[in-house]
Design an enzyme around this catalytic site. Structure first.
Site, PDB file in Angstrom:
ATOM      1  N   GLY A  56       1.019  -1.413   0.105  1.00 27.14           N
ATOM      2  CA  GLY A  56      -0.079   0.182  -0.160  1.00 27.14           C
ATOM      3  C   GLY A  56       0.798   1.160   0.321  1.00 27.14           C
ATOM      4  N   GLN A  61       2.623   9.997   1.668  1.00 28.38           N
ATOM      5  CA  GLN A  61       4.175   9.372   2.022  1.00 28.38           C
ATOM      6  C   GLN A  61       4.837  10.090   1.102  1.00 28.38           C
ATOM      7  OE1 GLN A  61       2.275   5.229   2.659  1.00 28.38           O
ATOM      8  NE2 GLN A  61       3.694   5.631   3.951  1.00 28.38           N
ATOM      9  N   CYS A 101       5.829  -0.468   7.450  1.00 26.34           N
ATOM     10  CA  CYS A 101       5.228   1.041   6.677  1.00 26.34           C
ATOM     11  C   CYS A 101       6.747   1.627   5.823  1.00 26.34           C
ATOM     12  CB  CYS A 101       4.564   2.130   8.178  1.00 26.34           C
ATOM     13  SG  CYS A 101       4.505   3.422   7.028  1.00 26.34           S
ATOM     14  N   GLU A 144      -3.636   3.083   5.081  1.00 34.89           N
ATOM     15  CA  GLU A 144      -3.398   4.202   4.152  1.00 34.89           C
ATOM     16  C   GLU A 144      -4.033   5.231   4.822  1.00 34.89           C
ATOM     17  OE1 GLU A 144      -0.587   3.674   3.047  1.00 34.89           O
ATOM     18  OE2 GLU A 144      -0.966   1.400   2.897  1.00 34.89           O
TER      19      GLU A 144
HETATM   20  O1  K1U Z   1       1.632   2.434   3.702  1.00 35.97           O
HETATM   21  C1  K1U Z   1       2.891   1.980   3.540  1.00 35.97           C
HETATM   22  O2  K1U Z   1       3.489   2.315   4.647  1.00 35.97           O
HETATM   23  C2  K1U Z   1       3.462   0.473   2.861  1.00 35.97           C
HETATM   24  C3  K1U Z   1       2.590  -0.554   4.147  1.00 35.97           C
HETATM   25  C4  K1U Z   1       0.984  -0.832   4.151  1.00 35.97           C
HETATM   26  C5  K1U Z   1       0.914  -1.888   5.138  1.00 35.97           C
HETATM   27  C6  K1U Z   1       1.576  -3.059   5.371  1.00 35.97           C
HETATM   28  C7  K1U Z   1       1.395  -4.095   6.289  1.00 35.97           C
HETATM   29  C8  K1U Z   1       0.052  -4.132   7.181  1.00 35.97           C
HETATM   30  C9  K1U Z   1      -0.224  -3.343   6.448  1.00 35.97           C
HETATM   31  C10 K1U Z   1       0.053  -1.877   5.343  1.00 35.97           C
HETATM   32  C11 K1U Z   1       3.715  -1.526   3.294  1.00 35.97           C
HETATM   33  O3  K1U Z   1       3.650  -1.469   2.573  1.00 35.97           O
HETATM   34  S1  K1U Z   1       5.184  -2.253   4.611  1.00 35.97           S
HETATM   35  C12 K1U Z   1       5.652  -3.702   3.890  1.00 35.97           C
HETATM   36  C13 K1U Z   1       4.854  -4.892   4.082  1.00 35.97           C
HETATM   37  O4  K1U Z   1       5.395  -4.627   5.283  1.00 35.97           O
HETATM   38  C14 K1U Z   1       4.224  -5.524   3.645  1.00 35.97           C
HETATM   39  C15 K1U Z   1       5.161  -6.160   2.412  1.00 35.97           C
HETATM   40  C16 K1U Z   1       4.271  -7.355   1.460  1.00 35.97           C
HETATM   41  C17 K1U Z   1       3.638  -7.605   2.682  1.00 35.97           C
HETATM   42  C18 K1U Z   1       3.274  -7.895   3.754  1.00 35.97           C
HETATM   43  C19 K1U Z   1       3.501  -6.352   3.819  1.00 35.97           C
HETATM   44 ZN    ZN Z   2       2.871   3.454   5.710  1.00 34.86          ZN
END
Ligand code: K1U
Ligand code: ZN
Length: 174
Positions: A56, A61, A101, A144
């Site tokens: 996401g 950001q 994040c 988000e």
């Molecule tokens: O908002 C962001 O910075 C993105 C974030 C979103 C998110 C991840 C996990 C739970 C809630 C919201 C990320 O994608 S960070 C990367 C990450 O944690 C992840 C990547 C791939 C699969 C699962 C998690």
């Molecule tokens: Zn985030």
């Protein structure tokens, strides 16, 4: 949103703000014009999210204070979803999932949130739609929307953990 190969080639990776940048605390403004600039922003957000390995990303950001977020739980350009002016209409249940994040690099922790959400939003052409989500998708959408309201997942953690996260990021910067 239909995305062609040339859309992908013409999109770019934007720099991501890192906590504790003050602009991550800004409340984003509603999108008022559904034009080609908005579509390009959505493509750039998607490209940035894929490049950084996220599921996401919110416009806040990348230092754009507009209410637009993107998600894709399936991998690079597999199932991109764009939400413009999203509104959380209904929540139910509870789940505790590990979150990360892109604005808080290399830190993961558990966050409790509703497990079922109903959201209304617009696509980049100004068509309203409704989305129901559960599990990781529900947590991701809420994470988000929090960004669009100037909130970070670390805000849900204890004061001690929040101090440790800031120390870790300060160390990583120096
Ligand atoms: O908002 C962001 O910075 C993105 C974030 C979103 C998110 C991840 C996990 C739970 C809630 C919201 C990320 O994608 S960070 C990367 C990450 O944690 C992840 C990547 C791939 C699969 C699962 C998690
Ligand atoms: Zn985030």
């Amino acid at each position: 949103m239909e995305i062609s190969d040339s859309d992908k080639l013409n999109s770019k990776v934007l720099p991501i703000l890192v906590h504790p940048h003050p602009n991550l605390r800004m409340v984003a403004l509603p999108v008022e014009e559904f034009n080609s600039d908005l579509r390009q922003l959505a493509l750039n957000l998607l490209h940035t999210m894929y490049e950084e390995g996220g599921i996401g990303l919110a416009a806040t950001q990348v230092n754009v204070q507009l209410r637009i977020l993107v998600i894709d739980l399936n991998g690079s350009w597999k199932a991109p979803q764009v939400f413009v002016n999203p509104v959380l209409k209904y929540t139910d249940g509870s789940q505790t999932l590990e979150e990360g994040c892109l604005s808080v690099p290399d830190y993961y922790d558990e966050v409790e949130r509703p497990s079922h959400v109903k959201v209304t939003a617009y696509d980049v052409y100004g068509n309203e739609f409704e989305k129901e989500a559960t599990g990781l998708e529900a947590s991701c959408i809420q994470h988000e929307i929090d960004h669009l309201n100037g909130k970070l997942f670390v805000d849900y953690l204890s004061r001690l953990k929040q101090i440790r996260v800031r120390q870790k990021l300060r160390k990583a910067r120096s």
